[in-house]
Scaffold this active site. Structure first.
Site, PDB file in Angstrom:
ATOM      1  N   PRO A 177      22.158 -31.461 -31.302  1.00  0.00           N
ATOM      2  CA  PRO A 177      21.054 -30.545 -30.986  1.00  0.00           C
ATOM      3  C   PRO A 177      20.406 -30.938 -29.672  1.00  0.00           C
ATOM      4  CG  PRO A 177      20.312 -32.204 -32.530  1.00  0.00           C
ATOM      5  CD  PRO A 177      21.768 -32.511 -32.249  1.00  0.00           C
ATOM      6  N   GLU A 189      27.815 -19.250 -25.692  1.00  0.00           N
ATOM      7  CA  GLU A 189      26.749 -18.253 -25.668  1.00  0.00           C
ATOM      8  C   GLU A 189      25.796 -18.732 -24.595  1.00  0.00           C
ATOM      9  OE1 GLU A 189      23.690 -16.563 -25.717  1.00  0.00           O
ATOM     10  OE2 GLU A 189      23.122 -17.458 -27.634  1.00  0.00           O
ATOM     11  N   LEU A 190      25.829 -18.069 -23.440  1.00  0.00           N
ATOM     12  CA  LEU A 190      25.180 -18.635 -22.249  1.00  0.00           C
ATOM     13  C   LEU A 190      23.971 -17.807 -21.798  1.00  0.00           C
ATOM     14  CD1 LEU A 190      28.545 -19.517 -20.459  1.00  0.00           C
ATOM     15  CD2 LEU A 190      27.171 -20.948 -21.985  1.00  0.00           C
ATOM     16  N   GLU A 246      17.380 -15.703 -14.818  1.00  0.00           N
ATOM     17  CA  GLU A 246      16.807 -15.813 -16.157  1.00  0.00           C
ATOM     18  C   GLU A 246      15.480 -16.545 -15.990  1.00  0.00           C
ATOM     19  OE1 GLU A 246      19.054 -18.281 -18.870  1.00  0.00           O
ATOM     20  OE2 GLU A 246      18.889 -16.708 -20.366  1.00  0.00           O
ATOM     21  N   ASN A 289      15.580 -23.515 -27.898  1.00  0.00           N
ATOM     22  CA  ASN A 289      14.754 -22.306 -28.056  1.00  0.00           C
ATOM     23  C   ASN A 289      14.857 -21.693 -29.454  1.00  0.00           C
ATOM     24  OD1 ASN A 289      17.332 -21.379 -27.539  1.00  0.00           O
ATOM     25  ND2 ASN A 289      16.680 -19.681 -26.237  1.00  0.00           N
TER      26      ASN A 289
HETATM   27  P1  ADP Z   1      18.500 -25.404 -21.371  1.00  0.00           P
HETATM   28  O1  ADP Z   1      18.353 -25.322 -19.895  1.00  0.00           O
HETATM   29  O2  ADP Z   1      18.161 -24.172 -22.083  1.00  0.00           O
HETATM   30  O3  ADP Z   1      17.913 -26.652 -21.963  1.00  0.00           O
HETATM   31  P2  ADP Z   1      21.044 -26.630 -21.463  1.00  0.00           P
HETATM   32  O4  ADP Z   1      22.344 -25.965 -21.225  1.00  0.00           O
HETATM   33  O5  ADP Z   1      20.601 -27.659 -20.473  1.00  0.00           O
HETATM   34  O6  ADP Z   1      20.025 -25.448 -21.634  1.00  0.00           O
HETATM   35  O7  ADP Z   1      20.995 -27.307 -22.896  1.00  0.00           O
HETATM   36  C1  ADP Z   1      21.601 -26.776 -24.042  1.00  0.00           C
HETATM   37  C2  ADP Z   1      22.219 -27.913 -24.814  1.00  0.00           C
HETATM   38  O8  ADP Z   1      23.210 -28.538 -23.989  1.00  0.00           O
HETATM   39  C3  ADP Z   1      21.247 -29.017 -25.213  1.00  0.00           C
HETATM   40  O9  ADP Z   1      21.625 -29.553 -26.461  1.00  0.00           O
HETATM   41  C4  ADP Z   1      21.467 -30.047 -24.130  1.00  0.00           C
HETATM   42  O10 ADP Z   1      21.121 -31.368 -24.525  1.00  0.00           O
HETATM   43  C5  ADP Z   1      22.961 -29.928 -23.935  1.00  0.00           C
HETATM   44  N1  ADP Z   1      23.458 -30.456 -22.661  1.00  0.00           N
HETATM   45  C6  ADP Z   1      22.834 -30.481 -21.475  1.00  0.00           C
HETATM   46  N2  ADP Z   1      23.630 -31.058 -20.548  1.00  0.00           N
HETATM   47  C7  ADP Z   1      24.786 -31.398 -21.171  1.00  0.00           C
HETATM   48  C8  ADP Z   1      26.012 -32.032 -20.765  1.00  0.00           C
HETATM   49  N3  ADP Z   1      26.203 -32.431 -19.522  1.00  0.00           N
HETATM   50  N4  ADP Z   1      26.983 -32.212 -21.697  1.00  0.00           N
HETATM   51  C9  ADP Z   1      26.783 -31.807 -22.966  1.00  0.00           C
HETATM   52  N5  ADP Z   1      25.665 -31.209 -23.410  1.00  0.00           N
HETATM   53  C10 ADP Z   1      24.671 -31.005 -22.535  1.00  0.00           C
END
Ligand code: ADP
Length: 529
Positions: free
Chosen positions: A224, A298-299, A433, A200
């Protein structure tokens, strides 16, 4: 077009007819620019999607490997196809970063001034290439070019802030327990940092992690989002151009789960910085436990926006559109649950509906676009499900409410800016959210009630309220269980101020004088004489 979309079969007509504002707004709401997607142009031939893909792929020897597509969310067109990397490449990147921390970027060899100089060169390169970087960002994320331009400038500001912080890392001298003893507290870089970032804010979520890491003397491996890797590759390329050692700034993308497991499991990685969902944050935290890594998270958020009866309604309405619909509602600090005092509820809803009629959906590169698409089909499904559930359970649809197709060649993931009233506190659009362009209004009568509903969530990132009362400015600010509170304001981010959540919205903070501390560890040196 709006009339047709608004009356789509997913939303019943009966809900529309409960709300007079819907009938007055329908005919004037313009969602379409009716223009095909503009052709992007780049002044710097090294920053085109093709050139960046080649730059990225040259890092690893992975010929013949499977690819993944990066797509324009406004049109669905493929912008780039990148090698799908995983654990093996993540391990290589970590090894390189570890090696750079021991050698070219060794904190004993690289002075604070040299770190400052490199960061300032990087900042300059970002500013010089800002137009191309904003174009890339809009192409892969979909946000309007004006918002992308602001994000790139914000990223440069972040780098500039942390360049200065590099020169301000100091320590303490303390008394020892013995008469002839003094204790020095040194601050030293934690080592290799793994930075995992979302789609985002593909640009600024990276600068606010790499900036302080490099300023502190750490090296970094960035992962990323696979939805938006090009902005990250461009930043990496410019960092290398600015003189950071290649091993010092590494990037790897592809299989998020495998890369995440490698970064969190490696004993060479000493810190994880993550921005993303609470679910993935919990997973990364659990995975990091085996090696007791430092972790900043940062969640997600579920931001309340409270409009008291003494608020300036025009100002509050404008601010709510800015906060709730920014990036098509896809920011972690977007207003999700709008609490409006009973006395001003109808007047406020009317003002919102009026202003929303002027919004324009379209391709982000079209300058008349105010709102772009959602990032992907899953995001669109979620937002649609939230709106449908709300309307079926009695919420009133005032504006929008459906998927949209704003013009020729724009078959991407568009959802109309949507206004719902009579929303109940247990509806998904209100308590989760939403991550879409949806404003959900709920009436309240007392301050206590507003505060209780605002705090009734596991999240605690950002909260906003509008009032002209000095007493409320304090009582509500102090009563909200959130990391950032905007009183008569929604601009709650900046390089000078801490950004971080309470409760399940995160750990640690980014930016401000506190931000760099996350990348430093303290050492007490006992000098006995
Ligand atoms: P969103 O729902 O906003 O995409 P995510 O938490 O799924 O949020 O994604 C944020 C970041 O975390 C992205 O770079 C995504 O590829 C990464 N991500 C998602 N799943 C995993 C995982 N199991 N381990 C590490 N990184 C992850």
């Amino acid at each position: 077009m709006f009339l047709r979309l608004l009356l789509s079969p997913t939303i019943g007509r009966s809900a529309l007819h409960r709300c007079p504002a819907a009938r007055t707004t329908m005919s004037s709401f313009a969602t379409s620019s009716n223009a095909p997607p503009p052709t992007p142009s780049f002044a710097n031939s090294r920053l085109t999607p093709q050139a960046l893909s080649e730059y990225y792929e040259a890092q690893f020897d992975s010929k013949g490997i499977e690819k993944f597509s990066v797509r324009d969310p406004a049109s669905g067109a493929e912008i780039a196809a990148l090698d799908l990397h995983g654990a093996a490449e993540a391990k290589i990147a970590v090894d390189r970063a570890h090696d750079a921390f021991r050698n070219e970027w060794n904190p004993n060899r690289v002075t604070a001034q040299a770190r400052y100089d490199a960061l300032v060169r990087w900042e300059r390169l970002i500013r010089e290439n800002a137009r191309d970087l904003a174009t890339l960002l809009t192409l892969e994320n979909g946000k309007p070019i004006s918002e992308a331009t602001i994000e790139v400038a914000g990223g440069a500001d972040s780098v500039a802030w942390f360049a200065e912080e590099a020169r301000r890392i100091d320590g303490d001298v303390m008394q020892g327990a013995k008469r002839r003893q003094r204790v020095m507290v040194l601050k030293q870089p934690v080592g290799v940092v793994g930075a995992i970032t979302p789609w985002n804010f593909p640009f600024s979520m990276i600068t606010r992690k790499i900036g302080p890491a490099l300023a502190a003397g750490c090296t970094v491996v960035v992962k990323p989002s696979e939805e938006t890797p090009l902005s990250a590759i461009a930043l990496t390329y410019l960092a290398h151009e600015a003189g950071f050692p290649k091993g010092g700034v590494q990037i790897v993308c592809g299989d998020a789960k495998a890369i995440g497991a490698e970064l969190t499991g490696s004993s060479k990685v000493r810190k994880i910085g993550f921005t993303g969902s609470t679910a993935v944050g919990k997973l990364l935290m659990a995975q990091s436990a085996s090696s007791i890594k430092r972790i900043s998270l940062e969640l997600g958020g579920n931001a309340p926006f409270i409009v008291f009866e003494d608020a300036d309604l025009d100002r509050a309405a404008l601010a709510l559109l800015g906060s709730g619909l920014r990036n098509a509602g896809q920011t972690c600090i977007c207003a999700d649950k709008v609490l409006v005092h009973d006395d001003v509820h109808d007047a406020f809803a009317e003002k919102l509906a009026e202003k929303m009629a002027r919004l324009r959906l379209g391709h982000g590169l079209d300058k008349s676009t105010t709102h772009g698409p959602l990032i992907n089909a899953a995001a669109l499904d979620k937002v649609e499900a939230h709106v449908t559930e709300a309307v079926e359970a009695g919420a009133t649809l005032v504006v929008g409410g459906s998927r949209a197709n704003p013009g020729e060649g724009l078959e991407g993931h568009f959802f109309q800016p949507t206004l719902l009233t009579d929303v109940k506190v247990d509806m998904s659009c209100f308590r989760e959210e939403n991550f879409g362009p949806v404003l959900s209004l709920h009436r309240f009568k007392t301050d206590e009630e507003a505060l209780e509903i605002a705090n009734d969530t596991e999240y605690g990132l950002a909260a906003y309220f509008y009032t002209s009362s000095m007493r409320r400015s304090w009582t509500i600010s102090e009563g909200l269980e959130y990391g950032m509170v905007g009183c008569n304001d929604v601009a709650v981010t900046g390089v000078t101020t801490p950004f971080g959540g309470w409760k399940q919205s995160g750990l640690g903070c980014e930016h401000s004088k506190y931000g760099i501390e996350e990348f430093l560890q303290k050492k007490a040196v006992f000098l006995t004489f």
